[in-house]
Design an enzyme around this catalytic site. Structure first.
Site, PDB file in Angstrom:
ATOM      1  CE  LYS A 180      32.828  48.215  34.058  1.00  0.00           C
ATOM      2  NZ  LYS A 180      33.496  47.352  33.061  1.00  0.00           N
ATOM      3  CB  THR A 182      33.168  40.354  40.422  1.00  0.00           C
ATOM      4  OG1 THR A 182      33.639  40.535  39.108  1.00  0.00           O
ATOM      5  CG2 THR A 182      32.859  38.912  40.621  1.00  0.00           C
ATOM      6  NE  ARG A 204      26.110  47.788  32.047  1.00  0.00           N
ATOM      7  CZ  ARG A 204      27.112  47.616  31.196  1.00  0.00           C
ATOM      8  NH1 ARG A 204      26.982  47.987  29.938  1.00  0.00           N
ATOM      9  NH2 ARG A 204      28.236  47.057  31.584  1.00  0.00           N
ATOM     10  CE  LYS A 215      31.030  41.151  28.973  1.00  0.00           C
ATOM     11  NZ  LYS A 215      30.172  40.687  30.060  1.00  0.00           N
ATOM     12  CB  ALA A 434      29.022  50.421  27.211  1.00  0.00           C
ATOM     13  CG  PHE A 465      32.916  49.655  27.377  1.00  0.00           C
ATOM     14  CD1 PHE A 465      32.859  48.273  27.421  1.00  0.00           C
ATOM     15  CD2 PHE A 465      32.394  50.280  26.264  1.00  0.00           C
ATOM     16  CE1 PHE A 465      32.308  47.525  26.383  1.00  0.00           C
ATOM     17  CE2 PHE A 465      31.835  49.552  25.213  1.00  0.00           C
ATOM     18  CZ  PHE A 465      31.789  48.172  25.274  1.00  0.00           C
ATOM     19  CG  PHE A 553      43.022  37.818  38.762  1.00  0.00           C
ATOM     20  CD1 PHE A 553      41.815  38.285  39.270  1.00  0.00           C
ATOM     21  CD2 PHE A 553      43.278  38.031  37.416  1.00  0.00           C
ATOM     22  CE1 PHE A 553      40.890  38.929  38.467  1.00  0.00           C
ATOM     23  CE2 PHE A 553      42.364  38.672  36.595  1.00  0.00           C
ATOM     24  CZ  PHE A 553      41.162  39.127  37.124  1.00  0.00           C
ATOM     25  CD1 TRP A 582      35.446  35.435  40.851  1.00  0.00           C
ATOM     26  CD2 TRP A 582      37.140  34.264  41.700  1.00  0.00           C
ATOM     27  NE1 TRP A 582      35.573  34.287  40.089  1.00  0.00           N
ATOM     28  CE2 TRP A 582      36.608  33.545  40.593  1.00  0.00           C
ATOM     29  CE3 TRP A 582      38.225  33.712  42.391  1.00  0.00           C
ATOM     30  CZ2 TRP A 582      37.123  32.320  40.171  1.00  0.00           C
ATOM     31  CZ3 TRP A 582      38.737  32.493  41.974  1.00  0.00           C
ATOM     32  CH2 TRP A 582      38.186  31.807  40.880  1.00  0.00           C
TER      33      TRP A 582
END
Length: 729
Positions: A180, A182, A204, A215, A434, A465, A553, A582
């Site tokens: 999200k 990216t 955020r 993460k 979240a 999320f 991807f 990306w």
């Protein structure tokens, strides 16, 4: 005559320019003219009947006219001043930014995020600020690439029309996340750097806990990042540290107050709370507010009766009801439960307590939802930390700490300005959890950005999320608090996550993906699109158009991509677009940007899911059934007791912030796709009164993450020669 003189005097006080034609200017009262008013003295012309220039520097009653001028010159000066004012107003109004965008030179294979970030030299932040219309006195610079933006900007641009407001949400994710952040960054890079449309990303601030845990960072990724990424992911400008300090000051105040009340008489306690200083004894302003709350209409400390002294001095906190925990911005599982107060100096007073991760603090949620310094102070004061022995709420205001908390947070309230890899502006501000909080960046960042982009511009913000959690809270909590109306939703999906929802093998962070995820499997994708379809339907409940962004991807095939886009449009999406940000930056998201621009132009029919005046139980049931697809809810006795207490205390009209797993639409993380006919168990219900919501707990909810066997910190290092950070991702 008397009325006429009063009218002239009051109007002169409101004037910017005064033209004097009186034969006796020295008789005009000085009090009639405001300091700084431009005074043009034409008295000479009125006396002589000529239009020539008078003498300079005439004094009358202590006031000095700018010049003695002719009537013609006075008229010309007024005309020039009006023209200058109009020109200034035009300059304050929206214009397309003259933004110098940074060029990308994408490499293949794509390097690490840190290598990409470091290869790009960001613009000086003061240059960026000037390009987007910020004045020099509206920013506070931190180093070369970060700045805080002062809230005074909102007053200057209050008459400016807002831009379009776009939310980026996602389908139910894998534990790896679906991109999200990216997509958010790639979208604004496309809008501004490639379509020449003013746009702002509002993100955020990430917790440092996951950055050193499993993460990693949250600055986006690949060629769609916020830079410098190491500054984004580490201390930034210290906002989370300010929250930690404020939170722990309040925690210390709670236990200290209980200790002192347990070990002192009413008189001794009162004498220490209201001491005599240099022979003078008086209440502080926050103590006067407490007296008023208690119905004691006295201001002289010596005038209180014994009963009033006891009522004022004792909060009578019930230790078993304390909900306020200490916080730390580090993943530390051994702080999830502990005993405090074991030193002999605490005189035998001990209790079980815990630490939460710093971003789980209610102060973070307050920061994210406030709209001004005054509002933040009020919210901080009404945070409920416990109940007294009569069952009444005890607040930060009762403890006398509101002003101190506001002082600690006075700089944190200002949004942080950074930039993307392509030099477009980003606000990084607030990062509430979240699950037990609403998981969105700050209202203030969004409001300031909406003014800066202007009516034709776009502000793109992200919800944590999946859409069932972050988006639902964005609409029902954040938009309710801010009054802002969203124009479109971008729903992020990946082929990987859809295969998982279609029955693919489990996905685990740190473990290589099974071949089902790296090879074409049309059937798994088709079966998994049920989750995408459900999330589209959830967005449509709120009347906002949905654009699906398929984050592509390198292992995704053309057939899989085409299938997802086709099924998304059949499910009611305004459009569905494959995105390649990306690997190539904003250029790879131009089609998404065009789709967002078109969808936002159609107009929003935004509506809330529920009326806050409904009983708490009905609001919970509405979310469970309409959003998650539950058959019904089941309340534990503890949850029902808390609901009754909050309703009795007057908090029943707050919105709901469901604390539920993000890995499933249901309460069971292993239930993928679209679970049906389940009963949603509500184990407990808690309240964040300062932030302004009730949060039911669906099952158990950890508020302090732990470290894995091999945390990220094994790879993080500092080059002591160049002072460059290595190993962040």
């Amino acid at each position: 005559v008397s009325l006429s003189i009063k009218w002239v005097g009051s109007n002169l006080l409101e004037s910017d320019i005064v033209v004097l034609g009186s034969p006796k200017p020295e008789e005009i009262p000085l009090s009639w003219i405001q300091p700084g008013t431009t005074v043009l003295n034409c008295s000479h012309d009125f006396l002589s009947g000529k239009l020539g220039c008078g003498s300079l520097g005439v004094h009358f009653n202590g006031l000095i006219a700018e010049d003695d001028v002719s009537l013609l010159a006075a008229a010309l000066r007024i005309q020039n001043m009006v023209s200058s004012g109009r020109r200034w107003l035009r300059e304050q109004q929206h214009a397309r930014w003259r933004l110098h965008c940074l060029k990308l030179q994408p490499l293949s294979p794509v390097p690490s995020d840190l290598e990409i970030s470091r290869a790009q030299t960001p613009k000086a932040v003061d240059v960026l600020a000037k390009e987007i219309g910020l004045l020099a006195d509206e920013i506070e610079i931190y180093g070369k690439s970060k700045a805080k933006v002062r809230l005074s900007l909102l007053e200057r641009l209050k008459d400016q029309a807002d831009g379009k407001y776009v939310l980026v949400a996602g389908i139910t994710p894998t534990p790896l996340g679906e991109g999200k952040s990216t997509v958010t960054v790639g979208l604004v890079q496309a809008l501004t750097a490639h379509l020449n449309i003013n746009s702002f990303a509002c993100l955020r601030q990430p917790s440092q806990g996951p950055t050193f845990g499993v993460k990693g960072g949250a600055a986006g990724g690949g060629y769609a990042q916020v830079i410098p990424m190491e500054e984004f992911n580490l201390h930034l400008t210290g906002d989370i540290h300010a929250i930690t300090a404020a939170n722990n000051l309040l925690a210390a105040a709670i236990d200290t107050r209980i200790l002192h009340e347990n070990t002192q008489t009413d008189k001794a306690l009162y004498n220490r709370l209201v001491p005599s200083v240099n022979g003078v004894r008086e209440f502080s302003s926050i103590q006067l507010a407490r007296l008023k709350k208690l119905g004691i209409n006295k201001t002289d400390p010596s005038a209180l009766t014994e009963e009033e002294v006891s009522k004022f001095a004792r909060l009578n906190i019930d230790p078993s009801t304390i909900t306020w925990q200490r916080v730390l911005d580090t993943n530390d599982r051994f702080l999830r439960k502990m005993t405090i107060g074991q030193a002999p100096t605490e005189k035998g007073y001990s209790r079980q307590a815990q630490f939460d991760i710093a971003v789980a603090s209610e102060i973070m949620a307050v920061l994210a939802l406030t709209d001004s310094l005054a509002d933040m102070k009020e919210r901080l004061g009404r945070m409920v930390v416990a109940s007294d022995k009569d069952g009444q709420p005890v607040t930060a205001e009762d403890l006398g700490v509101t002003g101190a908390l506001t002082v600690l947070m006075k700089d944190a309230i200002k949004p942080n300005l950074m930039q993307t890899l392509e030099g477009t502006p980003v606000f990084v501000h607030a990062g509430p959890f979240a699950n037990i909080a609403h998981g969105n960046s700050s209202v203030l960042a969004d409001k300031i950005a909406l003014k800066l982009v202007g009516q034709e511009g776009f502000v793109v913000t992200e919800a944590g999320f999946g859409a069932d959690i972050g988006m639902e809270k964005f609409f029902n909590i954040k938009c309710r608090a801010s009054g802002l109306v969203p124009n479109a939703v971008v729903l992020v999906a990946t082929v990987r996550a859809l295969k998982m929802h279609g029955g693919g093998p489990s996905v685990t962070a740190g473990v290589p993906l099974k071949r089902e995820y790296t090879e074409e499997n049309i059937q798994l994708v088709a079966d998994g699109c049920c989750n995408l379809q459900k999330q589209i339907q959830i967005a449509q409940l709120f009347g906002v158009p949905v654009i699906v962004a398929l984050n592509v991807f390198k292992t995704d095939t053309r057939a899989e991509i085409d299938l997802v886009c086709e099924l998304a449009k059949r499910a009611g999406a305004f459009d569905a677009v494959p995105c390649y940000h990306w690997s190539i930056g904003g250029k790879g998201t131009v089609e998404l940007a065009r789709a967002v621009r078109e969808a936002a132009s159609k107009g929003s029919r935004f509506r809330f899911l529920y009326d806050v005046q409904l009983p708490i139980v009905e609001k919970i049931r509405t979310i469970a059934q309409a959003v998650y697809g539950a058959k019904d809810i089941e309340l534990s006795p503890e949850a029902q007791s808390k609901i009754d207490r909050y309703t009795q205390q007057g908090f029943g009209n707050l919105p709901i912030c469901m604390a539920k797993t993000h890995l499933s639409l249901s309460h069971q993380p292993d239930k993928k796709g679209v679970p049906r006919d389940f009963i949603l168990p509500i184990s407990d219900v808690r309240a964040s009164i300062g932030a302004g919501f009730i949060y039911p707990l669906v099952g158990t909810m950890s508020t302090m993450p732990g470290l894995p066997t091999r945390p990220c910190f094994y790879d993080i290092d500092l080059d002591t020669e160049t002072e460059q950070v290595k190993g962040l991702f």
